[in-house]
Design a protein around this motif. Sequence first.
Motif, mmCIF file in Angstrom:
data_model
loop_
_atom_site.group_PDB
_atom_site.id
_atom_site.type_symbol
_atom_site.label_atom_id
_atom_site.label_comp_id
_atom_site.label_asym_id
_atom_site.label_seq_id
_atom_site.Cartn_x
_atom_site.Cartn_y
_atom_site.Cartn_z
ATOM 1 N N ARG A 79 0.823 -1.197 0.000
ATOM 2 C CA ARG A 79 0.000 0.000 0.000
ATOM 3 C C ARG A 79 0.865 1.258 0.000
ATOM 4 O O ARG A 79 1.847 1.349 0.714
ATOM 5 C CB ARG A 79 -0.890 -0.006 1.245
ATOM 6 C CG ARG A 79 -2.081 0.888 1.093
ATOM 7 C CD ARG A 79 -3.003 0.778 2.284
ATOM 8 N NE ARG A 79 -2.972 2.093 2.897
ATOM 9 C CZ ARG A 79 -2.872 2.330 4.172
ATOM 10 N NH1 ARG A 79 -2.807 1.356 5.029
ATOM 11 N NH2 ARG A 79 -2.840 3.550 4.621
ATOM 12 N N GLY A 80 0.520 2.214 -0.860
ATOM 13 C CA GLY A 80 1.243 3.479 -0.943
ATOM 14 C C GLY A 80 2.225 3.551 -2.097
ATOM 15 O O GLY A 80 2.712 4.629 -2.418
ATOM 16 N N ASP A 81 2.526 2.421 -2.713
ATOM 17 C CA ASP A 81 3.450 2.416 -3.849
ATOM 18 C C ASP A 81 2.794 3.056 -5.074
ATOM 19 O O ASP A 81 1.610 2.879 -5.315
ATOM 20 C CB ASP A 81 3.868 0.996 -4.213
ATOM 21 C CG ASP A 81 4.782 0.354 -3.185
ATOM 22 O OD1 ASP A 81 5.264 1.077 -2.301
ATOM 23 O OD2 ASP A 81 4.993 -0.866 -3.274
ATOM 24 N N THR A 82 3.572 3.803 -5.837
ATOM 25 C CA THR A 82 3.112 4.324 -7.118
ATOM 26 C C THR A 82 3.530 3.325 -8.182
ATOM 27 O O THR A 82 4.704 2.984 -8.281
ATOM 28 C CB THR A 82 3.737 5.703 -7.408
ATOM 29 O OG1 THR A 82 3.365 6.595 -6.350
ATOM 30 C CG2 THR A 82 3.234 6.253 -8.728
ATOM 31 N N VAL A 83 2.533 2.860 -8.957
ATOM 32 C CA VAL A 83 2.791 1.789 -9.924
ATOM 33 C C VAL A 83 2.346 2.216 -11.315
ATOM 34 O O VAL A 83 1.547 3.135 -11.475
ATOM 35 C CB VAL A 83 2.049 0.490 -9.526
ATOM 36 C CG1 VAL A 83 2.583 -0.058 -8.225
ATOM 37 C CG2 VAL A 83 0.554 0.701 -9.457
ATOM 38 N N VAL A 84 2.904 1.534 -12.321
ATOM 39 C CA VAL A 84 2.515 1.725 -13.713
ATOM 40 C C VAL A 84 1.952 0.384 -14.185
ATOM 41 O O VAL A 84 2.603 -0.648 -14.041
ATOM 42 C CB VAL A 84 3.705 2.137 -14.598
ATOM 43 C CG1 VAL A 84 3.277 2.304 -16.047
ATOM 44 C CG2 VAL A 84 4.345 3.397 -14.073
ATOM 45 N N THR A 85 0.750 0.412 -14.750
ATOM 46 C CA THR A 85 0.145 -0.819 -15.257
ATOM 47 C C THR A 85 0.654 -1.095 -16.669
ATOM 48 O O THR A 85 1.272 -0.238 -17.296
ATOM 49 C CB THR A 85 -1.387 -0.723 -15.283
ATOM 50 O OG1 THR A 85 -1.767 0.271 -16.233
ATOM 51 C CG2 THR A 85 -1.948 -0.380 -13.920
ATOM 52 N N ALA A 86 0.368 -2.289 -17.160
ATOM 53 C CA ALA A 86 0.783 -2.650 -18.516
ATOM 54 C C ALA A 86 0.098 -1.764 -19.551
ATOM 55 O O ALA A 86 0.623 -1.569 -20.650
ATOM 56 C CB ALA A 86 0.471 -4.113 -18.788
ATOM 57 N N GLY A 87 -1.056 -1.218 -19.205
ATOM 58 C CA GLY A 87 -1.765 -0.327 -20.106
ATOM 59 C C GLY A 87 -1.232 1.092 -20.083
ATOM 60 O O GLY A 87 -1.687 1.953 -20.837
ATOM 61 N N GLY A 88 -0.262 1.372 -19.197
ATOM 62 C CA GLY A 88 0.346 2.690 -19.150
ATOM 63 C C GLY A 88 -0.276 3.629 -18.135
ATOM 64 O O GLY A 88 0.103 4.796 -18.061
ATOM 65 N N MET A 89 -1.233 3.158 -17.353
ATOM 66 C CA MET A 89 -1.863 4.022 -16.354
ATOM 67 C C MET A 89 -1.022 4.039 -15.080
ATOM 68 O O MET A 89 -0.521 3.011 -14.639
ATOM 69 C CB MET A 89 -3.268 3.528 -16.051
ATOM 70 C CG MET A 89 -4.207 3.680 -17.234
ATOM 71 S SD MET A 89 -5.903 3.318 -16.817
ATOM 72 C CE MET A 89 -5.902 1.560 -17.066
ATOM 73 N N ILE A 90 -0.891 5.233 -14.516
ATOM 74 C CA ILE A 90 -0.111 5.418 -13.297
ATOM 75 C C ILE A 90 -1.073 5.642 -12.154
ATOM 76 O O ILE A 90 -2.021 6.435 -12.258
ATOM 77 C CB ILE A 90 0.847 6.614 -13.430
ATOM 78 C CG1 ILE A 90 1.804 6.388 -14.599
ATOM 79 C CG2 ILE A 90 1.609 6.844 -12.140
ATOM 80 C CD1 ILE A 90 2.652 7.592 -14.935
ATOM 81 N N GLY A 91 -0.852 4.930 -11.057
ATOM 82 C CA GLY A 91 -1.731 5.077 -9.915
ATOM 83 C C GLY A 91 -1.028 4.710 -8.632
ATOM 84 O O GLY A 91 0.131 4.300 -8.623
ATOM 85 N N LYS A 92 -1.761 4.857 -7.544
ATOM 86 C CA LYS A 92 -1.220 4.574 -6.225
ATOM 87 C C LYS A 92 -1.963 3.375 -5.646
ATOM 88 O O LYS A 92 -3.201 3.315 -5.690
ATOM 89 C CB LYS A 92 -1.409 5.792 -5.324
ATOM 90 C CG LYS A 92 -0.714 5.710 -4.017
ATOM 91 C CD LYS A 92 -0.813 7.043 -3.286
ATOM 92 C CE LYS A 92 0.090 7.028 -2.068
ATOM 93 N NZ LYS A 92 0.109 8.338 -1.422
ATOM 94 N N VAL A 93 -1.218 2.434 -5.116
ATOM 95 C CA VAL A 93 -1.825 1.235 -4.535
ATOM 96 C C VAL A 93 -2.502 1.628 -3.231
ATOM 97 O O VAL A 93 -1.876 2.197 -2.336
ATOM 98 C CB VAL A 93 -0.761 0.145 -4.281
ATOM 99 C CG1 VAL A 93 -1.387 -1.058 -3.591
ATOM 100 C CG2 VAL A 93 -0.098 -0.269 -5.576
#
Length: 114
Positions: free
Chosen positions: A60-74
């Motif tokens: 929780r709290g990590d900033t991630v990039v999905t395979a689709g290119g979307m950036i979000g926060k867990v």
Amino acid sequence: MTLTTATAVMFQAADPASGPGLLANILPFLLIIVVFYFLLIRPQQQARKKHQEMVSAVRRGDTVVTAGGMIGKVTKVVEGTDEVMVELAEGVQVKVIKATLSDVRSKTEPAEKQ
């Protein structure tokens, strides 16, 4: 030389000692297999292992990039499954399979145990 003598000469068995040995015939194929292993297979295995370690360490709290290119926060790691909840924008949360995470941009520090 007659026709029968010419065909007899063509179909005579060659002396087995005069040709290349079995090792000389197999050696190029073995070299190709070794080159493929070190240049293709091994690096892919290492990259896959590194990705699995990265995905399993997401919290929780990590900033991630999905395979689709979307950036979000867990926002939540669903225990017992391979899913995480990722907040893409304020109030917009999606459930994502961990394996589809392509990068963890900023990692949170582990919480200190008291």
